[in-house]
Design a protein around this motif. Structure first.
Motif, PDB file in Angstrom:
ATOM      1  N   VAL A 102       4.055   8.787  11.123  1.00 55.14           N
ATOM      2  CA  VAL A 102       4.973   9.395  10.246  1.00 55.14           C
ATOM      3  C   VAL A 102       6.179   8.806  10.010  1.00 55.14           C
ATOM      4  N   MET A 103       6.748   8.812   8.784  1.00 62.30           N
ATOM      5  CA  MET A 103       7.900   8.110   8.399  1.00 62.30           C
ATOM      6  C   MET A 103       8.547   9.104   7.961  1.00 62.30           C
ATOM      7  N   ARG A 104       9.883   9.077   8.664  1.00 59.07           N
ATOM      8  CA  ARG A 104      11.078  10.417   8.430  1.00 59.07           C
ATOM      9  C   ARG A 104      12.258   9.589   8.059  1.00 59.07           C
ATOM     10  N   GLU A 141     -13.275   2.800   7.814  1.00 54.44           N
ATOM     11  CA  GLU A 141     -14.726   2.378   7.571  1.00 54.44           C
ATOM     12  C   GLU A 141     -14.485   1.170   6.497  1.00 54.44           C
ATOM     13  N   GLN A 142     -13.540   1.319   5.700  1.00 52.73           N
ATOM     14  CA  GLN A 142     -13.351   0.346   4.623  1.00 52.73           C
ATOM     15  C   GLN A 142     -11.970  -0.514   4.903  1.00 52.73           C
ATOM     16  N   ASP A 143     -11.558  -0.374   6.101  1.00 51.72           N
ATOM     17  CA  ASP A 143     -10.701  -1.099   6.313  1.00 51.72           C
ATOM     18  C   ASP A 143      -9.262  -1.115   5.425  1.00 51.72           C
ATOM     19  N   GLU A 144      -8.921  -0.056   4.886  1.00 49.57           N
ATOM     20  CA  GLU A 144      -7.932   0.566   3.991  1.00 49.57           C
ATOM     21  C   GLU A 144      -6.795   1.190   4.385  1.00 49.57           C
ATOM     22  N   ILE A 145      -5.733   0.928   4.100  1.00 48.29           N
ATOM     23  CA  ILE A 145      -4.676   1.962   4.349  1.00 48.29           C
ATOM     24  C   ILE A 145      -3.652   2.289   3.131  1.00 48.29           C
ATOM     25  N   HIS A 146      -3.006   3.308   3.222  1.00 48.36           N
ATOM     26  CA  HIS A 146      -2.027   3.606   2.046  1.00 48.36           C
ATOM     27  C   HIS A 146      -0.920   4.363   2.813  1.00 48.36           C
ATOM     28  N   ILE A 147       0.089   4.298   2.206  1.00 50.20           N
ATOM     29  CA  ILE A 147       1.282   5.117   2.698  1.00 50.20           C
ATOM     30  C   ILE A 147       1.824   6.109   1.496  1.00 50.20           C
ATOM     31  N   ALA A 148       1.729   7.262   1.562  1.00 52.61           N
ATOM     32  CA  ALA A 148       1.840   8.485   0.795  1.00 52.61           C
ATOM     33  C   ALA A 148       3.065   9.557   1.436  1.00 52.61           C
ATOM     34  N   SER A 149       3.750  10.076   0.392  1.00 47.75           N
ATOM     35  CA  SER A 149       4.691  10.915   0.542  1.00 47.75           C
ATOM     36  C   SER A 149       3.996  12.318   0.783  1.00 47.75           C
ATOM     37  N   PHE A 150       4.795  13.376   1.637  1.00 45.82           N
ATOM     38  CA  PHE A 150       4.180  14.682   1.541  1.00 45.82           C
ATOM     39  C   PHE A 150       5.466  15.545   1.754  1.00 45.82           C
ATOM     40  N   ASN A 179       0.795  -1.173   0.162  1.00 42.94           N
ATOM     41  CA  ASN A 179      -0.051  -0.088   0.020  1.00 42.94           C
ATOM     42  C   ASN A 179       0.814   1.316  -0.010  1.00 42.94           C
ATOM     43  N   VAL A 180       2.091   0.975  -0.438  1.00 41.27           N
ATOM     44  CA  VAL A 180       2.972   2.299  -0.604  1.00 41.27           C
ATOM     45  C   VAL A 180       2.627   3.054  -1.925  1.00 41.27           C
ATOM     46  N   ARG A 181       2.380   4.266  -1.789  1.00 42.65           N
ATOM     47  CA  ARG A 181       2.096   5.027  -3.118  1.00 42.65           C
ATOM     48  C   ARG A 181       3.392   5.169  -3.895  1.00 42.65           C
ATOM     49  N   LEU A 215      15.845  13.113  -0.795  1.00 38.86           N
ATOM     50  CA  LEU A 215      17.167  13.462   0.327  1.00 38.86           C
ATOM     51  C   LEU A 215      18.037  14.306  -0.255  1.00 38.86           C
ATOM     52  N   VAL A 216      18.434  14.022  -1.613  1.00 43.64           N
ATOM     53  CA  VAL A 216      19.423  14.829  -2.418  1.00 43.64           C
ATOM     54  C   VAL A 216      19.200  16.293  -2.420  1.00 43.64           C
ATOM     55  N   PHE A 217      17.766  16.479  -2.812  1.00 45.23           N
ATOM     56  CA  PHE A 217      17.357  17.893  -2.996  1.00 45.23           C
ATOM     57  C   PHE A 217      16.913  18.593  -1.847  1.00 45.23           C
ATOM     58  N   PHE A 218      16.147  17.916  -0.968  1.00 39.33           N
ATOM     59  CA  PHE A 218      15.696  18.577   0.581  1.00 39.33           C
ATOM     60  C   PHE A 218      16.684  18.327   1.686  1.00 39.33           C
ATOM     61  N   GLY A 219      17.395  17.213   1.524  1.00 41.00           N
ATOM     62  CA  GLY A 219      17.764  16.709   2.809  1.00 41.00           C
ATOM     63  C   GLY A 219      17.098  15.898   3.810  1.00 41.00           C
ATOM     64  N   ARG A 220      15.763  15.760   3.357  1.00 35.63           N
ATOM     65  CA  ARG A 220      14.748  14.957   4.199  1.00 35.63           C
ATOM     66  C   ARG A 220      13.589  14.300   3.272  1.00 35.63           C
ATOM     67  N   ALA A 221      13.024  13.159   3.783  1.00 35.92           N
ATOM     68  CA  ALA A 221      11.766  12.839   3.123  1.00 35.92           C
ATOM     69  C   ALA A 221      10.633  12.541   4.278  1.00 35.92           C
ATOM     70  N   TYR A 222       9.556  12.483   3.947  1.00 35.93           N
ATOM     71  CA  TYR A 222       8.634  12.225   4.845  1.00 35.93           C
ATOM     72  C   TYR A 222       7.460  11.377   3.957  1.00 35.93           C
ATOM     73  N   TYR A 223       6.985  10.492   4.710  1.00 30.68           N
ATOM     74  CA  TYR A 223       5.744   9.667   4.513  1.00 30.68           C
ATOM     75  C   TYR A 223       4.789   9.632   5.393  1.00 30.68           C
ATOM     76  N   PHE A 224       3.303   9.251   5.137  1.00 32.27           N
ATOM     77  CA  PHE A 224       2.443   9.294   6.145  1.00 32.27           C
ATOM     78  C   PHE A 224       1.646   8.182   5.991  1.00 32.27           C
ATOM     79  N   LEU A 225       1.246   7.398   6.763  1.00 31.98           N
ATOM     80  CA  LEU A 225       0.227   6.329   6.763  1.00 31.98           C
ATOM     81  C   LEU A 225      -1.260   6.789   7.201  1.00 31.98           C
ATOM     82  N   TYR A 226      -2.162   6.546   5.811  1.00 35.35           N
ATOM     83  CA  TYR A 226      -3.323   7.222   6.022  1.00 35.35           C
ATOM     84  C   TYR A 226      -4.386   5.999   5.969  1.00 35.35           C
ATOM     85  N   GLU A 227      -5.345   6.190   6.988  1.00 34.30           N
ATOM     86  CA  GLU A 227      -6.214   4.990   7.235  1.00 34.30           C
ATOM     87  C   GLU A 227      -7.507   5.061   6.926  1.00 34.30           C
ATOM     88  N   ASN A 228      -8.343   4.254   6.369  1.00 33.11           N
ATOM     89  CA  ASN A 228      -9.685   4.421   6.251  1.00 33.11           C
ATOM     90  C   ASN A 228     -10.549   3.218   7.039  1.00 33.11           C
TER      91      ASN A 228
END
Length: 330
Positions: free
Chosen positions: A168-170, A116-125, A76-78, A101-114
């Protein structure tokens, strides 16, 4: 100003922001488009596992206390290109993290949960405006205007979003790589800034002298630019995509190629290690004893073998073809 717990803010293209005052402190102006050499380097350096997309095989070793949960998280990683293959998902994820990382020096991902439908996905921000404070993650969102074609535009106040740290994934760039890139980027900026200044040296044609004699030596200018580029990229080993110069020896090219690949592998291994840690962290929401470890197998090049090749090259115990074949092995 609104302060509340929420998911990370996603900025669509139709959002306008006019950052003033304190907004500039927490969300500095976005970086300008990088110059010619800087853009090429960023693309080349972040290309850690690209050619693996063309092959099938066990390039990664995944050890987990809960295999179904591991597959659920990774599935479920986007990524840019959706794939049912866990290996290709890891490849795309590692390279996307590397670009940030090369451009910003950091990267973040977030675990989104639904729930009601028992669904998840992991996307960057975007890491812009995100602050880590005492184990918490806070996102500063400046004032913004949202434009609509079917209704009146909306003005939104400044926001401070408190993110759920367990979701949060950092990822952080290794300090050694960060130092190399910081020094190199300053020099590449200067080179890119003065890249076309040679066009100003030739004399301008006039009515009295329509064909002025040009004493400017373009070959000397290009040679100076090339030397400056190689000195600027000595620590990273990047060759500036120059493959056909007769001014360089095979030893020179091989030593720089080994250095470049070693730095790439340092970044690759660091991302895999951080990915293991961050997946283990968010997986504990579903299984308190969950842990996962992702590492490269023998099918991927290793730093230890690169070091061995470098030693053999210095002793003239290895050929150039063997060095290049291994360095371009993904």
């Amino acid at each position: 100003m609104k302060i509340f717990k929420a998911e990370p803010f996603y900025r669509p293209s139709f959002i306008e922001r006019n950052k003033v005052g304190i907004d500039r402190l927490f969300c500095p102006e976005e970086k300008l488009h990088p110059g010619f050499n800087r853009r090429m380097f960023d693309e080349d350096f972040a290309r850690l596992l690209s050619s693996l997309n063309q092959h099938d095989g066990d390039s990664f070793k995944i050890e987990s206390t809960d295999e179904p949960l591991t597959l659920k998280l990774l599935s479920n990683v986007r990524t840019r290109y959706s794939s049912r293959s866990i290996e290709k998902t890891i490849i795309q994820l590692v390279e996307k993290v590397a670009k940030s990382l090369v451009f910003f020096g950091r990267a973040y991902y977030f675990l989104y949960e639904n729930t009601e439908q028992d669904e998840i996905h992991i996307a960057s921000f975007r890491p812009e405006g995100v602050i880590a404070l005492f184990g918490r993650y806070i996102q500063w969102v400046p004032k913004r205007r949202e434009n609509h074609w079917d209704r009146d535009n909306e003005e939104h106040p400044r926001e401070i979003r408190i993110l759920d740290a367990s979701k949060v994934m950092r990822f952080d760039i290794p300090k050694a790589i960060k130092k190399l890139l910081s020094i190199q980027n300053k020099m590449l900026y200067t080179l890119d800034k003065h890249r076309f200044e040679n066009v100003g040296f030739p004399p301008t044609a006039t009515y009295e002298n329509p064909n002025p004699i040009n004493h400017f030596d373009f070959s000397a200018w290009n040679d100076t630019q090339e030397r400056a580029l190689y000195r600027a990229t000595r620590s990273t080993g990047w060759n500036g995509r120059k493959y056909d110069s007769t001014k360089r020896s095979d030893f020179f090219d091989c030593h720089r190629l080994i250095r470049f690949r070693r730095n790439q592998l340092l970044l690759r291994d660091s991302i895999l290690e951080q990915l293991s840690h961050e997946l283990s962290k968010i997986g504990k929401r579903y299984n308190a004893d969950f842990s996962v470890s992702i590492s490269g197998t023998d099918k991927l090049p290793s730093i230890s073998h690169l070091n061995e090749l470098e030693t053999k090259l210095e002793r003239e115990e290895v050929g150039f073809i063997e060095v290049t074949d291994y360095c371009f092995k993904r």
